[in-house]
Write a protein that holds these residues in place. Structure first.
Motif, short mmCIF file in Angstrom:
data_model
loop_
_atom_site.label_atom_id
_atom_site.label_comp_id
_atom_site.label_asym_id
_atom_site.label_seq_id
_atom_site.Cartn_x
_atom_site.Cartn_y
_atom_site.Cartn_z
N PRO A 298 -1.74 -7.43 -2.03
CA PRO A 298 -2.82 -7.27 -0.86
C PRO A 298 -3.78 -6.02 -1.81
O PRO A 298 -3.51 -5.34 -2.55
CB PRO A 298 -2.14 -6.27 0.25
N ALA A 299 -5.24 -5.90 -1.15
CA ALA A 299 -6.02 -5.02 -1.76
C ALA A 299 -5.71 -3.62 -1.61
O ALA A 299 -5.14 -3.37 -0.49
CB ALA A 299 -7.59 -5.32 -1.31
N THR A 300 -5.87 -2.82 -2.40
CA THR A 300 -5.99 -1.25 -2.28
C THR A 300 -7.32 -1.00 -1.73
O THR A 300 -8.13 -0.87 -2.45
CB THR A 300 -5.35 -0.47 -3.45
N TRP A 301 -7.25 0.01 -0.48
CA TRP A 301 -8.53 0.31 0.16
C TRP A 301 -8.45 1.69 0.13
O TRP A 301 -7.66 2.46 0.23
CB TRP A 301 -8.61 -0.28 1.59
N MET B 46 -13.20 0.36 -10.39
CA MET B 46 -11.68 0.53 -10.83
C MET B 46 -10.61 -0.48 -10.34
O MET B 46 -9.70 -0.55 -10.51
CB MET B 46 -11.29 2.02 -10.31
N GLY B 47 -11.31 -1.40 -9.27
CA GLY B 47 -10.44 -2.28 -8.76
C GLY B 47 -10.21 -1.93 -7.33
O GLY B 47 -9.32 -2.91 -6.59
N GLN C 272 1.27 -1.25 0.05
CA GLN C 272 0.17 -0.13 -0.05
C GLN C 272 0.82 1.25 0.05
O GLN C 272 1.90 1.31 0.51
CB GLN C 272 -0.70 0.02 1.38
N SER C 273 0.36 2.35 -0.80
CA SER C 273 1.05 3.59 -0.90
C SER C 273 1.48 4.23 0.46
O SER C 273 0.48 4.42 1.26
CB SER C 273 0.44 4.32 -2.09
N LEU D 178 -6.30 0.89 7.60
CA LEU D 178 -6.83 0.02 6.26
C LEU D 178 -6.64 0.68 5.11
O LEU D 178 -6.25 0.16 3.96
CB LEU D 178 -8.30 -0.33 6.54
N CYS D 179 -6.89 1.98 4.91
CA CYS D 179 -7.04 2.99 3.74
C CYS D 179 -5.76 3.55 3.26
O CYS D 179 -5.18 4.14 4.24
CB CYS D 179 -8.29 3.65 3.75
N SER D 180 -5.43 3.46 1.94
CA SER D 180 -4.36 4.51 1.53
C SER D 180 -4.85 5.76 1.31
O SER D 180 -4.03 6.46 1.15
CB SER D 180 -3.89 3.67 0.28
N ALA D 181 -6.21 6.03 1.37
CA ALA D 181 -6.78 7.34 1.10
C ALA D 181 -8.05 7.34 1.58
O ALA D 181 -8.80 6.33 1.44
CB ALA D 181 -6.62 7.87 -0.32
#
Length: 405
Positions: free
Chosen positions: A18-21, A41-42, A5-6, A80-83
């Motif tokens: 892993p998923a990007t949230w 968008m995925g 993740q970023s 959890l979230c990148s943004a």
């Protein structure tokens, strides 16, 4: 493919393992439509909202059930979230600032806080006017009886608005005299208000503009809005009323305002066009907007996909409109057999099969279990090669639903 993740200053690329949230503060219909766009968008989407059966929570990959100010819930969302973004402008700016210490937040707390306070918003518009070329309506802060007694005569008639927490016509009263202002101020329990002079309005337009973290910005076609009882009724794009010069002035002003705000994400700015053709800036919403729903079906990039792109620091999308469009808000009233004054409160499901038989009709219902009068339950966008065709389908739908045009 697997990517970490970023970090805060990097692009958030959708990945599977892993998923990007992406996270959204607020569980309403705007969050629901944002989730649809981001998932397409995925991305996976987490929603923070206290209500369990909320429109956004129904479609989110994860629902964090807590208040907007709960530190544990905010920590869970941030980890959890990148943004993270917001779909509701009255989310605590302090909560957005706390999230920003741990993850990327767009729009920022500073931008949202200005839009949450009508006094700060008007001051900001005045500060922008040297570059935007557009002023707000004459106005004055009303915080006491002394402020009311000092109102200049040329500021009336006007509209008295609560400084905070007003939307869809709530917290607003039309006033024609000092006595009216005093009565309205008392009815609002003495909270700080803003008195705005009523101007000779020809029509209202909204400008949807998006800006990336790199400063790149795009602006959508101008939308003309019609309101009923303070709630948006229809949005028409393009409108015959809006001249090229007015459209360009509004779009240029919006681009100037969003740059001055150093804003990242989708911002809607409402303008009044007066009978003499001049332009007045009214208010802004730091999120996708009801008047921008037409972009889902009539533009290459919807306002919700644009919000996901901006917060993920991906390139902004093409705002080209490919079809004439009219958007009709669907309120809970259409579930009732009689109108609000008839005393008939029996209910039935509207004839959605007949609506969907209309050429170019796109039905969007928000998943709200209970229909109430004046509650936004969904919208229909009519797209067509020409505006006259779209307007004809609008008229047909209103006849089916029992809505007076």
């Amino acid at each position: 493919m697997s990517l970490k993740q970023s970090p805060l200053n990097k692009v958030s690329i959708p990945t599977t393992t892993p998923a990007t949230w992406l996270g959204v503060m607020g569980g309403g219909q705007l969050g629901r439509m944002f989730a649809h766009a981001a998932q397409a968008m995925g991305f996976k989407v987490a929603v923070l909202e206290q209500e369990e059966d909320c429109p956004a929570g129904q479609v989110a990959d994860r629902l964090i059930r807590t208040s907007y100010t709960d530190s544990q819930g905010l920590d869970e969302l941030a980890s959890l979230c990148s943004a993270v973004t917001t779909e509701f402008e009255n989310v605590s700016a302090a909560s957005l600032a706390a999230l920003a210490e741990k993850t990327y937040v767009a729009p920022s707390a500073s931008g949202v806080s200005i839009a949450q306070d009508r006094i700060a918003e008007k001051r900001f518009f005045v500060d922008c006017s040297a570059t935007s070329g557009v002023q707000p309506a004459p106005h004055r802060t009303i915080a006491s009886e002394a402020d009311i007694d000092a109102i200049p005569a040329d500021l009336l008639p006007g509209i008295l608005k609560t400084v905070r927490m007003g939307y869809d016509g709530k917290g607003q009263v039309r006033v024609r005299s000092i006595a009216d202002v005093k009565a309205a101020f008392a009815e609002m329990q003495g909270v700080t208000c803003l008195l705005e002079k009523m101007l000779p309005l020809a029509y209202e337009v909204s400008v949807l503009v998006a800006r990336g973290a790199d400063g790149a910005a795009v602006v959508y076609p101008i939308a003309e809005n019609v309101h009923r009882d303070g709630i948006l009724f229809t949005t028409t794009v393009p409108s015959d009323h809006v001249s090229h010069s007015v459209a360009k002035k509004a779009q240029d002003a919006a681009l100037s305002i969003i740059a001055k705000l150093d804003y990242v994400g989708v911002l809607c700015i409402e303008f009044f066009v007066l009978t003499d053709g001049s332009l007045v800036v009214n208010e802004m919403a730091p999120r996708p907007h009801n008047s921008g729903h037409y972009t889902i079906d009539a533009c290459i990039t919807s306002q919700f996909e644009q919000q996901a792109r901006a917060m993920a620091r991906l390139p902004l999308g093409d705002v080209c409109q490919h079809s004439a469009a009219v958007m009709l808000n669907i309120l809970g009233d259409v579930w009732y057999e009689g109108d609000s004054g008839s005393g008939n409160d029996s209910m039935r499901e509207p004839a959605w099969d007949k609506i969907l038989a209309l050429p170019g009709a796109h039905l969007h219902l928000y998943g709200k279990a209970q229909a109430r009068r004046a509650r936004k339950m969904g919208h229909i966008t009519f797209v067509a090669p020409t505006m006259s065709q779209a307007q004809a389908q609008l008229a047909a739908a209103c006849a089916i639903l029992g809505i007076a045009l």
